[in-house]
Design an enzyme around this catalytic site. Structure first.
Site, PDB file in Angstrom:
ATOM      1  N   LYS A   1       0.857  -1.180   0.000  1.00 51.27           N
ATOM      2  CA  LYS A   1       0.000   0.000   0.000  1.00 51.27           C
ATOM      3  C   LYS A   1       0.883   1.216   0.000  1.00 51.27           C
ATOM      4  O   LYS A   1       2.030   1.160   0.478  1.00 51.27           O
ATOM      5  CB  LYS A   1      -0.867   0.019   1.269  1.00 51.27           C
ATOM      6  CG  LYS A   1      -2.067   0.923   1.166  1.00 51.27           C
ATOM      7  CD  LYS A   1      -3.161   0.218   0.384  1.00 51.27           C
ATOM      8  CE  LYS A   1      -4.490   0.861   0.516  1.00 51.27           C
ATOM      9  NZ  LYS A   1      -5.555  -0.129   0.234  1.00 51.27           N
TER      10      LYS A   1
HETATM   11  N1  GLU Z   1      -7.282  -0.050  -3.023  1.00 51.09           N
HETATM   12  C1  GLU Z   1      -8.032  -1.239  -3.265  1.00 51.09           C
HETATM   13  C2  GLU Z   1      -8.043  -2.127  -2.028  1.00 51.09           C
HETATM   14  O1  GLU Z   1      -7.843  -1.668  -0.931  1.00 51.09           O
HETATM   15  C3  GLU Z   1      -7.616  -1.951  -4.536  1.00 51.09           C
HETATM   16  C4  GLU Z   1      -6.202  -2.435  -4.565  1.00 51.09           C
HETATM   17  C5  GLU Z   1      -5.770  -2.976  -5.918  1.00 51.09           C
HETATM   18  O2  GLU Z   1      -6.601  -3.112  -6.805  1.00 51.09           O
HETATM   19  O3  GLU Z   1      -4.587  -3.249  -6.046  1.00 51.09           O
HETATM   20  O4  GLU Z   1      -8.321  -3.283  -2.106  1.00 51.09           O
END
Ligand code: GLU
Length: 413
Positions: free
Chosen positions: A105
């Site tokens: 993240k």
């Molecule tokens: N931000 C989204 C999540 O928390 C999607 C992450 C992604 O598609 O890599 O799952």
């Protein structure tokens, strides 16, 4: 460890799973820590000529099962500890739905509402250049998250491509369709939420007809829209400014139109205004917290009057609240399952970018619903078999899968 921040909360959830799985202590220690933490300073020249410096992060939790994967969040209160938690949750999420990614993240501590489009673009490009050496289609693939969208992904893709010298669509997912985004990706998290909500209602024999949704960003809007299309009455929705309630039900498309025009769902004609706190305590069948972490805590868990909480957001229910809800018979469909439709859709997009062969939206939606339904069934049957909560069942499945791969690959010292 009281779970006073999101990372402590994530570690607490992991520790519970590790002890139930009787995992070797050392493996649990490995899984607690992110493999890599990147912190960068992101200078930005504002339109008025002034220079401001923001802090950016990319936390790569685990890549045992595949390249790191996870969104980029722009939020003024973003902290390293929050990003570490979110990165760990991505690892479990990808494992629960069985897609070949690890977890990561990132983000920048910034209030996008104070930036012009040009400033946002410059900020995104500088941030991308700072994490450039650590991302890539085989390495780490960012995606949208809170306050980032397809447009931001296009700038990341363009900056990365400019540096390597050729177009690399697979470096990021959630892109505009014109540059390799997958039709269906935008609604994918919401579609996953709606799919598991319906499956859970059916398996638990709950007759569910109405819902309330906290948060009206990508996840909240599409969850509300798809639940509405499935015949649910959407009694209330909210955003960071507050919520709206309508006994006869809201039409999500009309609310979105209002929000785009006025900047908030507030003031929607014919609806009563409520607070976010009131929304969480409404008497509804399904409550979808689809905003930020830790909104249902030990302080307000007793006020929740829903039959089921489906976690559209990451980490909206704290471990203490989890326990209270469980005692009160409120079923929680955990984030690492409920909102995994987004990253599953990202996987489909990445596969298409790498194959250079593009699917129809219909195929995308069919495959997505298949993955989400199958994953729900796996989690549900484990929970039933072991008489544990859906969250613990999802964690056992996920941690077991990651630990197995770690064991097969071995520890490289
Ligand atoms: N931000 C989204 C999540 O928390 C999607 C992450 C992604 O598609 O890599 O799952």
């Amino acid at each position: 460890m009281g779970g006073n921040n999101s990372y402590e909360m994530a570690v607490r959830q992991l520790t519970e799973a590790c002890s139930l799985l009787e995992l070797e202590r050392g493996i649990c220690e490995v899984l607690k820590q992110p493999q890599r933490v990147i912190e960068v300073s992101v200078p930005l020249r504002l339109d008025n000529g002034e220079i401001r410096v923001f802090t950016g992060y990319r936390v790569q939790h685990n890549n045992a099962r595949g390249p790191f994967k996870g969104g980029i969040r722009y939020h003024p209160e973003l902290t390293l500890s929050e990003v570490k938690a979110l990165a760990m949750w991505m690892t479990w999420k990808c494992a629960v739905v069985g897609i070949p990614f690890g977890g990561a993240k990132g983000g920048v501590a910034v209030n996008v509402k104070e930036l012009s489009q040009a400033e946002l673009e410059r900020l995104t490009r500088t941030y991308t250049s700072r994490i450039m050496d650590f991302i890539g289609p085989e390495r780490d693939i960012p995606a949208p998250d809170v306050y980032t969208n397809a447009r931001v992904m296009a700038w990341i893709m363009d900056t990365y491509s400019a540096h390597v010298g050729y177009p690399v669509p697979a470096v990021v997912t959630g892109k505009p369709v014109e540059i390799g985004g997958a039709p269906g990706r935008e609604a994918a998290t919401g579609r996953g939420v709606a799919t598991v909500a319906r499956a859970a209602a059916e398996r638990l024999g709950l007759s569910c007809r109405c819902a309330a949704v906290q948060g009206f960003g990508n996840v909240g809007y599409h969850s509300a829209k798809l639940l509405h299309e499935a015949g649910y009455r959407i009694l209330a929705v909210s955003d960071s400014k507050g919520g709206i309630f309508c006994e006869s039900g809201l039409k999500p498309e009309a609310v979105l139109e209002h929000k785009l025009k006025h900047g908030s769902v507030m003031g929607f004609p014919g609806a009563k205004e409520i607070t976010n706190e009131e929304l969480l305590s409404l008497e509804v069948d399904i409550l979808v917290p689809a905003a930020l972490e830790r909104v249902i805590t030990r302080r307000n868990a007793d006020d929740v009057n829903a039959k089921m909480v489906v976690e559209g957001a990451n980490g909206p229910v704290t471990p203490s609240a989890d326990r209270i809800l469980e005692e009160r018979g409120v079923v929680v469909v955990p984030d690492i399952l409920a909102n995994a439709g987004g990253v599953t859709g990202s996987y489909f997009e990445w596969v298409q970018n790498r194959n250079g062969f593009y699917w129809s939206e219909e195929r995308f939606n069919t495959e997505l619903e298949r993955v989400m339904s199958r994953s729900f069934e796996e989690v549900f049957s484990r929970a039933e078999r072991e008489e544990i909560s859906l969250r613990l069942a999802a964690y056992l499945l996920a941690v077991e899968r990651v630990a197995k791969v770690r064991e097969l690959r071995g520890i490289y010292e």
